[in-house]
Design a protein around this motif. Structure first.
Motif, PDB file in Angstrom:
ATOM      1  N   VAL A 141       0.865  -1.179   0.000  1.00 37.05           N
ATOM      2  CA  VAL A 141       0.000   0.000   0.000  1.00 37.05           C
ATOM      3  C   VAL A 141       0.905   1.234   0.000  1.00 37.05           C
ATOM      4  O   VAL A 141       2.057   1.168   0.409  1.00 37.05           O
ATOM      5  N   SER A 150      -7.492  -0.412   3.733  1.00 38.21           N
ATOM      6  CA  SER A 150      -7.407  -1.314   2.577  1.00 38.21           C
ATOM      7  C   SER A 150      -7.833  -2.721   2.978  1.00 38.21           C
ATOM      8  O   SER A 150      -8.495  -3.428   2.203  1.00 38.21           O
ATOM      9  N   SER A 153     -11.574  -2.818   3.190  1.00 35.99           N
ATOM     10  CA  SER A 153     -12.219  -2.800   1.873  1.00 35.99           C
ATOM     11  C   SER A 153     -12.382  -4.201   1.291  1.00 35.99           C
ATOM     12  O   SER A 153     -13.201  -4.415   0.397  1.00 35.99           O
ATOM     13  N   GLN A 154     -11.594  -5.160   1.783  1.00 36.95           N
ATOM     14  CA  GLN A 154     -11.660  -6.530   1.275  1.00 36.95           C
ATOM     15  C   GLN A 154     -12.579  -7.422   2.105  1.00 36.95           C
ATOM     16  O   GLN A 154     -12.762  -8.604   1.782  1.00 36.95           O
ATOM     17  N   TYR A 189     -11.396   3.728  -1.030  1.00 38.81           N
ATOM     18  CA  TYR A 189     -11.509   2.293  -0.771  1.00 38.81           C
ATOM     19  C   TYR A 189     -12.942   1.907  -0.459  1.00 38.81           C
ATOM     20  O   TYR A 189     -13.344   0.752  -0.614  1.00 38.81           O
ATOM     21  N   ASN A 220      -0.617  -4.084  -6.267  1.00 42.14           N
ATOM     22  CA  ASN A 220      -1.761  -4.220  -5.364  1.00 42.14           C
ATOM     23  C   ASN A 220      -2.806  -3.138  -5.601  1.00 42.14           C
ATOM     24  O   ASN A 220      -4.001  -3.352  -5.374  1.00 42.14           O
ATOM     25  N   SER A 221      -2.370  -1.968  -6.076  1.00 37.65           N
ATOM     26  CA  SER A 221      -3.338  -0.912  -6.389  1.00 37.65           C
ATOM     27  C   SER A 221      -4.258  -1.331  -7.531  1.00 37.65           C
ATOM     28  O   SER A 221      -5.381  -0.829  -7.644  1.00 37.65           O
ATOM     29  N   LEU A 224      -6.826  -3.772  -5.832  1.00 39.75           N
ATOM     30  CA  LEU A 224      -7.711  -3.100  -4.875  1.00 39.75           C
ATOM     31  C   LEU A 224      -8.695  -2.150  -5.555  1.00 39.75           C
ATOM     32  O   LEU A 224      -9.258  -1.271  -4.911  1.00 39.75           O
ATOM     33  N   PRO A 293      -8.036   3.833  -5.884  1.00 41.77           N
ATOM     34  CA  PRO A 293      -8.920   2.664  -5.857  1.00 41.77           C
ATOM     35  C   PRO A 293     -10.075   2.712  -6.855  1.00 41.77           C
ATOM     36  O   PRO A 293     -10.642   1.666  -7.182  1.00 41.77           O
TER      37      PRO A 293
END
Length: 427
Positions: A141, A150, A153-154, A189, A220-221, A224, A293
């Motif tokens: 991140v 983050s 958000s998952q 996010y 990862n961005s 996400l 995001p």
């Protein structure tokens, strides 16, 4: 019943830490212990003044909040983990709250506000759920403030319950420009896209060379995204650091394609990805930069009605300065402008971006030109844009979803070649 382990994260001054520890007396019968992470060395002096207190443990961060939390939580036996951040402390409303979660819920959150921005933070979480759902590490991140949001958000929203009252107060709030911009980023996010845009299809391509500290954030961005890309294509251009080990972390995902080649410069590296592009458009993302995001959603919205003669869509760039202390300082938005011809392209004051290419135009041109200047290792963006302008248009729109990281390892900073030398060889 002592069933809660408290984590105090990133407290920046003595008074705030004192207030946080004191406020835990409101739930002292539930607190098994306190773990304080990422604070200055004044910590022990503060703890010595607080009585009575449960067991308190001080943990040095070593610049990786996510990994530190994962390591400590995997050894935790309490039913719950409670998180407080920097200026946070519990207020008296906590005594009226049933501090627990029913069988269907795993996370209780609370709202944190800065000016007009509101983000949700994890507050009370089942320990068993945390052991199964790990936090991202710092190199995944853009800044440590994004680690908790983050992660949240998952989490399936059906597992989350907001705090029923205002349980948390702050002594003060960091309303500096850099922190406010981080909160604006984090807020994205939480974007709920009920009408996600399916078409046109879009991929992201990344060329990596020795960006072990940053490339995980870039990749990862992409994962996400509130509206994810159909493909994420990455090529390692002969890195000599540990980059490739980082890149391998995503090979399990069917959307992710990883190639490796002998070092030959960015143009050659990106051209290796061309045969694998299956989407109508592709975003070029540098290995040391990252996307907002909601980037793919915003881009697709502009692409839906794009004229056929437009080969590249671009917008604005949000700039950040990487400091020697591992922190990011916000520098501002570099507003783009419309480029109509070669003269305007070559007089552009900063790299034109973000660059979203029409795949057909890129493949028709056989990819990025490899010119004689620096063996094709510099200014590949200008070379391809200059070529595409001969037959197509470039289109500017006023949107900001791309984050540029300024740092000392940038190839443009290390390479002494001059712009004037490049222009002599540009057709």
């Amino acid at each position: 019943m002592k069933d809660i382990r408290v984590f105090l994260l990133s407290y920046s001054n003595t008074r705030a830490l004192q207030q946080a520890i004191t406020s835990l007396q409101l739930i002292i019968q539930r607190v098994e212990g306190i773990t304080v992470i990422d604070v200055p060395d004044f910590l022990h002096e503060v703890l010595d003044t607080v009585t009575p207190q449960p067991e308190v443990e001080y943990v040095k961060l070593n610049n990786n909040l996510g990994k530190t939390l994962n390591d400590y939580i995997k050894e935790e036996s309490c039913e719950y983990v409670l998180f407080l951040y920097d200026q946070d402390y519990l207020n008296k409303n906590i005594t009226e709250e049933h501090l627990g979660l029913n069988n269907e819920k795993n996370v209780m959150t609370y709202q944190y506000t800065i000016k007009d921005k509101i983000i949700q933070r994890p507050f009370l979480v089942r320990t068993c759920f945390l052991k199964q759902n790990l936090f991202f590490q710092n190199n995944e991140v853009p800044f440590k403030e994004a680690i908790m949001p983050s992660w949240l958000s998952q989490v399936d929203p059906s597992y989350v319950v907001p705090g029923s009252k205002s349980l948390i107060s702050q002594l003060s709030k960091d309303a500096t420009t850099s922190n406010y911009e981080k909160i604006k980023f984090i807020e994205k996010y939480q974007t709920n896209l009920s009408n996600s845009i399916i078409k046109p299809s879009i991929a992201v391509m990344i060329s990596n060379y020795n960006m072990v500290d940053y490339v995980g954030t870039a990749i990862n961005s992409c994962f996400l995204q509130s509206s994810p890309p159909e493909q994420i294509l990455v090529v390692d251009d002969g890195s000599t650091d540990e980059s490739y080990k980082v890149l391998e972390n995503w090979v399990y995902d069917s959307r992710f394609k990883l190639l490796s080649k002998k070092n030959g410069g960015k143009a050659r590296a990106l051209n290796e990805l061309l045969p694998y592009i299956e989407t109508e458009f592709i975003v070029e993302l540098d290995a040391d930069d990252w996307l907002d995001p909601d980037a793919i959603f915003v881009i697709k919205n502009y692409l839906r009605n794009l004229e056929e003669d437009v080969a590249v869509l671009y917008g604005n760039l949000r700039a950040w300065k990487q400091t020697n202390l591992g922190k990011l300082k916000y520098k501002g938005v570099r507003k783009g402008s419309q480029v109509l011809n070669k003269k305007e392209l070559l007089s552009y004051t900063f790299p034109l971006g973000p660059r979203i290419y029409r795949t057909f135009s890129l493949k028709e041109n056989k990819g990025f030109p490899v010119i004689d200047f620096e063996d094709g290792r510099m200014y590949e963006d200008v070379s391809i844009l200059n070529t595409l302008l001969r037959k197509n248009c470039l289109l500017y729109k006023d949107f900001t979803i791309y984050n540029v990281r300024e740092h000392e390892l940038s190839i443009t900073k290390k390479n002494p070649s001059t712009w004037s030398d490049f222009l002599k060889l540009l057709n």
